[in-house]
Motif scaffolding. Sequence first.
Motif, PDB file in Angstrom:
ATOM      1  N   CYS A 380       0.848  -1.194   0.000  1.00 51.86           N
ATOM      2  CA  CYS A 380       0.000   0.000   0.000  1.00 51.86           C
ATOM      3  C   CYS A 380       0.877   1.235   0.000  1.00 51.86           C
ATOM      4  O   CYS A 380       1.942   1.254   0.617  1.00 51.86           O
ATOM      5  N   PRO A 381       0.441   2.286  -0.688  1.00 46.18           N
ATOM      6  CA  PRO A 381       1.221   3.526  -0.688  1.00 46.18           C
ATOM      7  C   PRO A 381       0.935   4.343   0.559  1.00 46.18           C
ATOM      8  O   PRO A 381      -0.100   4.192   1.204  1.00 46.18           O
ATOM      9  N   ALA A 382       1.861   5.221   0.922  1.00 49.19           N
ATOM     10  CA  ALA A 382       1.616   6.136   2.033  1.00 49.19           C
ATOM     11  C   ALA A 382       0.651   7.233   1.579  1.00 49.19           C
ATOM     12  O   ALA A 382       0.630   7.624   0.411  1.00 49.19           O
ATOM     13  N   GLN A 383      -0.168   7.706   2.503  1.00 48.16           N
ATOM     14  CA  GLN A 383      -1.042   8.833   2.204  1.00 48.16           C
ATOM     15  C   GLN A 383      -0.172  10.066   1.959  1.00 48.16           C
ATOM     16  O   GLN A 383       0.843  10.266   2.625  1.00 48.16           O
ATOM     17  N   VAL A 384      -0.585  10.917   1.009  1.00 45.69           N
ATOM     18  CA  VAL A 384       0.229  12.070   0.632  1.00 45.69           C
ATOM     19  C   VAL A 384      -0.526  13.359   0.945  1.00 45.69           C
ATOM     20  O   VAL A 384      -1.683  13.531   0.544  1.00 45.69           O
ATOM     21  N   LEU A 385       0.142  14.277   1.663  1.00 46.52           N
ATOM     22  CA  LEU A 385      -0.429  15.583   1.950  1.00 46.52           C
ATOM     23  C   LEU A 385      -0.181  16.537   0.791  1.00 46.52           C
ATOM     24  O   LEU A 385       0.817  16.416   0.077  1.00 46.52           O
ATOM     25  N   ASP A 386      -1.075  17.481   0.625  1.00 43.38           N
ATOM     26  CA  ASP A 386      -0.902  18.525  -0.395  1.00 43.38           C
ATOM     27  C   ASP A 386       0.181  19.481   0.085  1.00 43.38           C
ATOM     28  O   ASP A 386       0.037  20.128   1.118  1.00 43.38           O
TER      29      ASP A 386
END
Length: 541
Positions: A380-386
């Motif tokens: 799973c990929p890490a969640q990415v912040l804007d």
Amino acid sequence: MNRRNLQGGFLIIAFSREDTAYISLKRVGVSRHQTDAYIVKKGECLSGIVWKKYAVSKREAYRILKLVKRFNPQMKDLNVIYPGQKLLLPQKSFSETAGETAAAARLSSGALSDEKKEKIILKYVVKRGDSVSGIIYKKSGRSHGEIYRILGLVKRLNPKIRNLDRIYPGQTLLLPSTAHDMALLPDGIRDAVTIPEYKVLPVVSYIINRMYGVVITDGSYCIPVPPSGEVKIDCSRVSVIEINDGNIILFDLSNRIPADLKRVIESTWENYRVISVQKGEGISSILERIIDATGVYEARKINRYEEVGKTPIVKVSVEWLVSKKPRFRGEGSYAFNFVSRSSQLVPLPVKNYARGNGLEIIEIMDGLGIAADKKVYQSCPAQVLDSGSDMELAKSLLEMLGYSPAKDSGVDILIGDGLTLSIKTDLLLNTEGGRIIITSSSIPDQVINILQKRGDRVVFISKGESRKKVIESIMRAIKIPCLNSDFKFPLSGRNGKESGYISLPALRLGDSEILYLVDYDVDREICGLLNKEYKVKLVRY
């Protein structure tokens, strides 16, 4: 037809056919690896030689004398020897192996009294779902390699059971006691990783194939012997290993090639090597000799953590590091690890990550051979912040934490007597503890004092602020714990022995529901491993 009798019990028979010598091997006695040559000295007797060489009990000395008689059939009377006479004596390793077999035979025969049998033999009633190997493991906690060695003794103790794979509830098995069956194992292999002989070739083939070599196990392989001869090898009995840019190895697993023939081959062709496997030789020793014989690779026993990858840094415990010698081109290294149980295996995501960073991890398990962790991890990929700008990063972070910040809001400072003083904020957040004002504009100290007296908190984000500092400032304002550190997660922390660890430089947010914020891309499989084993939620900023 020309015959020549070699010491060690082999006949080499050469047939002349169209100026080509086809050499076949026929075992006629005892192989060289089982015997030592001994020259009788003046005043010696055979029993004295045995006592001096083996330092054994009278019973064992008598057994060794019987082996000497077997190895020297030309001797009519063991009591008559003379100075200068050449004798073949059993090597210590062969003598010990024969002793184990004799001990097992005594256990299964009536040679022991009932009282002694009760001390060294256990009775076990089979339960539903039992297997013989499972029973041995449960009773002794042994590794796979030790279990398969003990199985042979169990078979001798239970001669009426034709197939140990087929046992039934209520059946009574005779098992060796822990103390006794350990005594039957040679000292050098009690804690070593050992695999059955029939699994040695598959292990060797797997490793050689990973090194872009080939193992030939069928057909014939011909080796020219100048001026007009040749040696024909039956590859079903002696495998041939071909290494790209390296030597050709005759892998003699059953020790069929006599020493004289080995010398002929290796002295005629400098790129040929003969590896003969000795009885009871461990897989690590076999692999070490094969790697050395390739001429291309070298093995170093390092027993340390090797670093693979940078984002994140993963360190894996490596026993052997195998790589190409400096004069050969080519990248990539191989790590050999010898493990006793499946819980010590490196997780598959880490093996894949290491391979992608130039290190192939090969694990050999006691009693089984090549092994790999079978546990499934969902990548799973890490969640990415804007993170297009500092304010976008701040807004994205707050929203991820469950807040609803208002953008470009006005905040009144003073109202009355026809005078209104207000400021414009980049983000405004209403919390139970008061308002949080996030701005990139400079605010006079007097205004800040007024806001603070009202219970408001001000977060000033200056131009060029690092993203890490932006996050830390916002976490302080909303009173969420934030720790900047290098967090380590052991790969095998759940089984007692660490096979390595993942080093994760991150900002850890929270105390109950924890988030790890990183400013680099994390491998998807490593991310899945951290999430499943350690409940780590990764967020990239």
